[in-house]
Motif scaffolding. Structure first.
Motif, PDB file in Angstrom:
ATOM      1  N   PHE A 136       0.884  -1.154   0.000  1.00 48.43           N
ATOM      2  CA  PHE A 136       0.000   0.000   0.000  1.00 48.43           C
ATOM      3  C   PHE A 136       0.925   1.208   0.000  1.00 48.43           C
ATOM      4  O   PHE A 136       1.684   1.406   0.956  1.00 48.43           O
ATOM      5  CB  PHE A 136      -0.922   0.029   1.222  1.00 48.43           C
ATOM      6  N   ALA A 137       0.917   1.964  -1.099  1.00 44.34           N
ATOM      7  CA  ALA A 137       1.787   3.138  -1.252  1.00 44.34           C
ATOM      8  C   ALA A 137       3.249   2.789  -0.949  1.00 44.34           C
ATOM      9  O   ALA A 137       3.943   3.495  -0.234  1.00 44.34           O
ATOM     10  CB  ALA A 137       1.298   4.284  -0.376  1.00 44.34           C
ATOM     11  N   GLU A 138       3.695   1.655  -1.493  1.00 47.79           N
ATOM     12  CA  GLU A 138       5.067   1.163  -1.373  1.00 47.79           C
ATOM     13  C   GLU A 138       5.445   0.699   0.028  1.00 47.79           C
ATOM     14  O   GLU A 138       6.612   0.469   0.312  1.00 47.79           O
ATOM     15  CB  GLU A 138       6.087   2.203  -1.865  1.00 47.79           C
ATOM     16  N   ARG A 139       4.481   0.487   0.901  1.00 48.49           N
ATOM     17  CA  ARG A 139       4.742  -0.015   2.250  1.00 48.49           C
ATOM     18  C   ARG A 139       4.175  -1.431   2.387  1.00 48.49           C
ATOM     19  O   ARG A 139       3.308  -1.831   1.644  1.00 48.49           O
ATOM     20  CB  ARG A 139       4.080   0.872   3.310  1.00 48.49           C
ATOM     21  N   TYR A 140       4.689  -2.183   3.354  1.00 44.68           N
ATOM     22  CA  TYR A 140       4.224  -3.507   3.762  1.00 44.68           C
ATOM     23  C   TYR A 140       4.718  -4.650   2.875  1.00 44.68           C
ATOM     24  O   TYR A 140       4.382  -5.797   3.111  1.00 44.68           O
ATOM     25  CB  TYR A 140       2.678  -3.581   3.856  1.00 44.68           C
ATOM     26  N   ARG A 141       5.519  -4.385   1.866  1.00 41.25           N
ATOM     27  CA  ARG A 141       6.045  -5.470   1.026  1.00 41.25           C
ATOM     28  C   ARG A 141       6.856  -6.476   1.846  1.00 41.25           C
ATOM     29  O   ARG A 141       6.970  -7.639   1.492  1.00 41.25           O
ATOM     30  CB  ARG A 141       6.932  -4.905  -0.083  1.00 41.25           C
ATOM     31  N   ASN A 142       7.455  -6.020   2.942  1.00 34.72           N
ATOM     32  CA  ASN A 142       8.350  -6.830   3.747  1.00 34.72           C
ATOM     33  C   ASN A 142       7.659  -7.876   4.613  1.00 34.72           C
ATOM     34  O   ASN A 142       8.311  -8.776   5.136  1.00 34.72           O
ATOM     35  CB  ASN A 142       9.171  -5.924   4.663  1.00 34.72           C
ATOM     36  N   LEU A 143       6.347  -7.796   4.781  1.00 32.05           N
ATOM     37  CA  LEU A 143       5.665  -8.755   5.646  1.00 32.05           C
ATOM     38  C   LEU A 143       5.746 -10.162   5.060  1.00 32.05           C
ATOM     39  O   LEU A 143       5.597 -10.351   3.859  1.00 32.05           O
ATOM     40  CB  LEU A 143       4.197  -8.360   5.838  1.00 32.05           C
ATOM     41  N   ALA A 144       5.965 -11.144   5.920  1.00 28.15           N
ATOM     42  CA  ALA A 144       6.103 -12.531   5.463  1.00 28.15           C
ATOM     43  C   ALA A 144       4.755 -13.189   5.175  1.00 28.15           C
ATOM     44  O   ALA A 144       4.685 -14.172   4.446  1.00 28.15           O
ATOM     45  CB  ALA A 144       6.862 -13.344   6.508  1.00 28.15           C
ATOM     46  N   SER A 145       3.685 -12.646   5.746  1.00 30.41           N
ATOM     47  CA  SER A 145       2.339 -13.171   5.505  1.00 30.41           C
ATOM     48  C   SER A 145       1.570 -12.168   4.653  1.00 30.41           C
ATOM     49  O   SER A 145       2.059 -11.084   4.360  1.00 30.41           O
ATOM     50  CB  SER A 145       1.625 -13.396   6.841  1.00 30.41           C
ATOM     51  N   ILE A 146       0.361 -12.556   4.269  1.00 26.37           N
ATOM     52  CA  ILE A 146      -0.505 -11.675   3.478  1.00 26.37           C
ATOM     53  C   ILE A 146      -1.767 -11.439   4.290  1.00 26.37           C
ATOM     54  O   ILE A 146      -2.397 -12.395   4.762  1.00 26.37           O
ATOM     55  CB  ILE A 146      -0.856 -12.313   2.121  1.00 26.37           C
ATOM     56  N   GLY A 147      -2.120 -10.161   4.441  1.00 23.69           N
ATOM     57  CA  GLY A 147      -3.292  -9.857   5.236  1.00 23.69           C
ATOM     58  C   GLY A 147      -4.018  -8.612   4.765  1.00 23.69           C
ATOM     59  O   GLY A 147      -3.545  -7.888   3.881  1.00 23.69           O
ATOM     60  N   VAL A 148      -5.161  -8.384   5.389  1.00 20.27           N
ATOM     61  CA  VAL A 148      -6.004  -7.239   5.072  1.00 20.27           C
ATOM     62  C   VAL A 148      -5.543  -6.056   5.921  1.00 20.27           C
ATOM     63  O   VAL A 148      -5.517  -6.142   7.151  1.00 20.27           O
ATOM     64  CB  VAL A 148      -7.484  -7.552   5.365  1.00 20.27           C
ATOM     65  N   LEU A 149      -5.179  -4.976   5.257  1.00 25.28           N
ATOM     66  CA  LEU A 149      -4.760  -3.770   5.952  1.00 25.28           C
ATOM     67  C   LEU A 149      -5.973  -3.139   6.628  1.00 25.28           C
ATOM     68  O   LEU A 149      -7.052  -3.046   6.041  1.00 25.28           O
ATOM     69  CB  LEU A 149      -4.141  -2.785   4.950  1.00 25.28           C
ATOM     70  N   LYS A 150      -5.784  -2.711   7.886  1.00 23.11           N
ATOM     71  CA  LYS A 150      -6.875  -2.069   8.613  1.00 23.11           C
ATOM     72  C   LYS A 150      -7.427  -0.900   7.812  1.00 23.11           C
ATOM     73  O   LYS A 150      -6.678  -0.129   7.228  1.00 23.11           O
ATOM     74  CB  LYS A 150      -6.393  -1.584   9.979  1.00 23.11           C
ATOM     75  N   LYS A 151      -8.741  -0.788   7.792  1.00 20.66           N
ATOM     76  CA  LYS A 151      -9.423   0.237   7.004  1.00 20.66           C
ATOM     77  C   LYS A 151      -8.943   1.642   7.355  1.00 20.66           C
ATOM     78  O   LYS A 151      -8.719   2.468   6.467  1.00 20.66           O
ATOM     79  CB  LYS A 151     -10.942   0.110   7.201  1.00 20.66           C
ATOM     80  N   GLU A 152      -8.768   1.935   8.627  1.00 15.70           N
ATOM     81  CA  GLU A 152      -8.338   3.276   9.011  1.00 15.70           C
ATOM     82  C   GLU A 152      -6.944   3.613   8.483  1.00 15.70           C
ATOM     83  O   GLU A 152      -6.626   4.768   8.223  1.00 15.70           O
ATOM     84  CB  GLU A 152      -8.399   3.484  10.536  1.00 15.70           C
ATOM     85  N   LEU A 153      -6.111   2.594   8.261  1.00 17.34           N
ATOM     86  CA  LEU A 153      -4.777   2.833   7.695  1.00 17.34           C
ATOM     87  C   LEU A 153      -4.852   3.027   6.184  1.00 17.34           C
ATOM     88  O   LEU A 153      -4.049   3.744   5.604  1.00 17.34           O
ATOM     89  CB  LEU A 153      -3.828   1.693   8.049  1.00 17.34           C
ATOM     90  N   GLN A 154      -5.834   2.381   5.553  1.00 14.05           N
ATOM     91  CA  GLN A 154      -6.045   2.598   4.120  1.00 14.05           C
ATOM     92  C   GLN A 154      -6.518   4.018   3.855  1.00 14.05           C
ATOM     93  O   GLN A 154      -6.207   4.602   2.831  1.00 14.05           O
ATOM     94  CB  GLN A 154      -7.097   1.628   3.567  1.00 14.05           C
ATOM     95  N   ASP A 155      -7.264   4.571   4.791  1.00 16.13           N
ATOM     96  CA  ASP A 155      -7.833   5.902   4.632  1.00 16.13           C
ATOM     97  C   ASP A 155      -6.933   7.017   5.160  1.00 16.13           C
ATOM     98  O   ASP A 155      -7.198   8.188   4.917  1.00 16.13           O
ATOM     99  CB  ASP A 155      -9.181   5.998   5.358  1.00 16.13           C
ATOM    100  N   SER A 156      -5.898   6.656   5.886  1.00 18.35           N
ATOM    101  CA  SER A 156      -5.083   7.654   6.563  1.00 18.35           C
ATOM    102  C   SER A 156      -3.836   8.012   5.770  1.00 18.35           C
ATOM    103  O   SER A 156      -2.900   7.234   5.684  1.00 18.35           O
ATOM    104  CB  SER A 156      -4.672   7.136   7.946  1.00 18.35           C
ATOM    105  N   ALA A 157      -3.802   9.205   5.221  1.00 16.58           N
ATOM    106  CA  ALA A 157      -2.618   9.668   4.473  1.00 16.58           C
ATOM    107  C   ALA A 157      -1.465   9.926   5.436  1.00 16.58           C
ATOM    108  O   ALA A 157      -0.306   9.859   5.041  1.00 16.58           O
ATOM    109  CB  ALA A 157      -2.952  10.932   3.689  1.00 16.58           C
ATOM    110  N   THR A 158      -1.745  10.196   6.710  1.00 15.36           N
ATOM    111  CA  THR A 158      -0.683  10.497   7.660  1.00 15.36           C
ATOM    112  C   THR A 158       0.114   9.241   8.003  1.00 15.36           C
ATOM    113  O   THR A 158       1.256   9.344   8.429  1.00 15.36           O
ATOM    114  CB  THR A 158      -1.250  11.112   8.947  1.00 15.36           C
ATOM    115  N   HIS A 159      -0.487   8.101   7.818  1.00 14.00           N
ATOM    116  CA  HIS A 159       0.224   6.840   8.127  1.00 14.00           C
ATOM    117  C   HIS A 159       1.338   6.594   7.123  1.00 14.00           C
ATOM    118  O   HIS A 159       2.331   5.994   7.427  1.00 14.00           O
ATOM    119  CB  HIS A 159      -0.775   5.674   8.126  1.00 14.00           C
ATOM    120  N   ILE A 160       1.190   7.106   5.924  1.00 13.80           N
ATOM    121  CA  ILE A 160       2.174   6.904   4.869  1.00 13.80           C
ATOM    122  C   ILE A 160       3.143   8.008   4.933  1.00 13.80           C
ATOM    123  O   ILE A 160       4.174   8.176   4.981  1.00 13.80           O
ATOM    124  CB  ILE A 160       1.484   6.875   3.484  1.00 13.80           C
TER     125      ILE A 160
END
Length: 191
Positions: free
Chosen positions: A167-191
């Motif tokens: 998501f916006a070039e983040r989280y590629r490093n995780l070893a598993s695959i999961g659903v990103l929390k909705k509030e993080l998908q909507d939050s530009a400040t998290h990126i």
């Protein structure tokens, strides 16, 4: 004082859909399937950057046939959670695929637009054969009648990250695959 930077960890996931162990097992199984299918042939693997890079690296090590590797970049998401249309091929192949068996490896088959565009582009180089392998398939999102020849996992219509998917070039490093929390998908400040 430096601002605290986000860590982009599995704690940011609402749920894990595919574990590290499940990925490892399925990639090995795909390697066996592909090795039987391509027995006795040299194959040019075309990895779709950047999401399929980790999957491609693991997949190649699980295959028992000679390979050439090239990469192609197709941009379809940008910083969004849904694919933009039409996808753009921004990094052409450096390897001549004319008359060669080609396997396109991608991270996810979502709407089908990106992979369909890539296949149409590569068909113009007259490969001997052209097949597709995706790690994830979201059949609920398919807009066109297109399916991958080889598939790791079928998943529901949720926005996923990890194991190369971002998501916006983040989280590629995780070893598993999961659903990103909705509030993080909507939050530009998290990126």
């Amino acid at each position: 004082m430096l601002a605290k930077r986000p860590k982009y960890t599995e704690e940011d996931l609402e749920t894990i859909l595919v574990t590290r162990e499940q990925i490892q097992t399925r990639v090995e199984e795909l390697g066996v399937e592909l090795s039987k299918f391509y027995e006795g042939r040299d194959v040019t693997i075309v990895s779709i950057l950047s999401g399929a890079l980790i999957f491609t690296a693991d997949l190649i090590r699980s295959c028992d046939f000679p390979t050439r590797l090239d990469c192609l970049r197709a941009e379809s998401y940008g910083n969004a959670t849904s694919a933009q249309e039409p996808p753009r091929i921004t990094n052409p192949l450096k390897t001549d695929i004319t008359g060669h068996d080609v396997l396109v490896v991608d991270d996810i088959l979502d709407s089908g637009n990106t992979l369909k565009s890539i296949i149409a582009h590569l068909e113009g180089f007259s490969p001997a054969s052209l097949k597709t392998c995706v790690l994830l398939d979201k059949p609920a999102r398919h807009e066109k009648s297109f399916s991958a020849d080889f598939c790791g996992f079928t998943i529901p219509d949720q926005f996923v990250v990890g194991y190369g998917l971002d998501f916006a070039e983040r989280y590629r490093n995780l070893a598993s695959i999961g659903v990103l929390k909705k509030e993080l998908q909507d939050s530009a400040t998290h990126i």
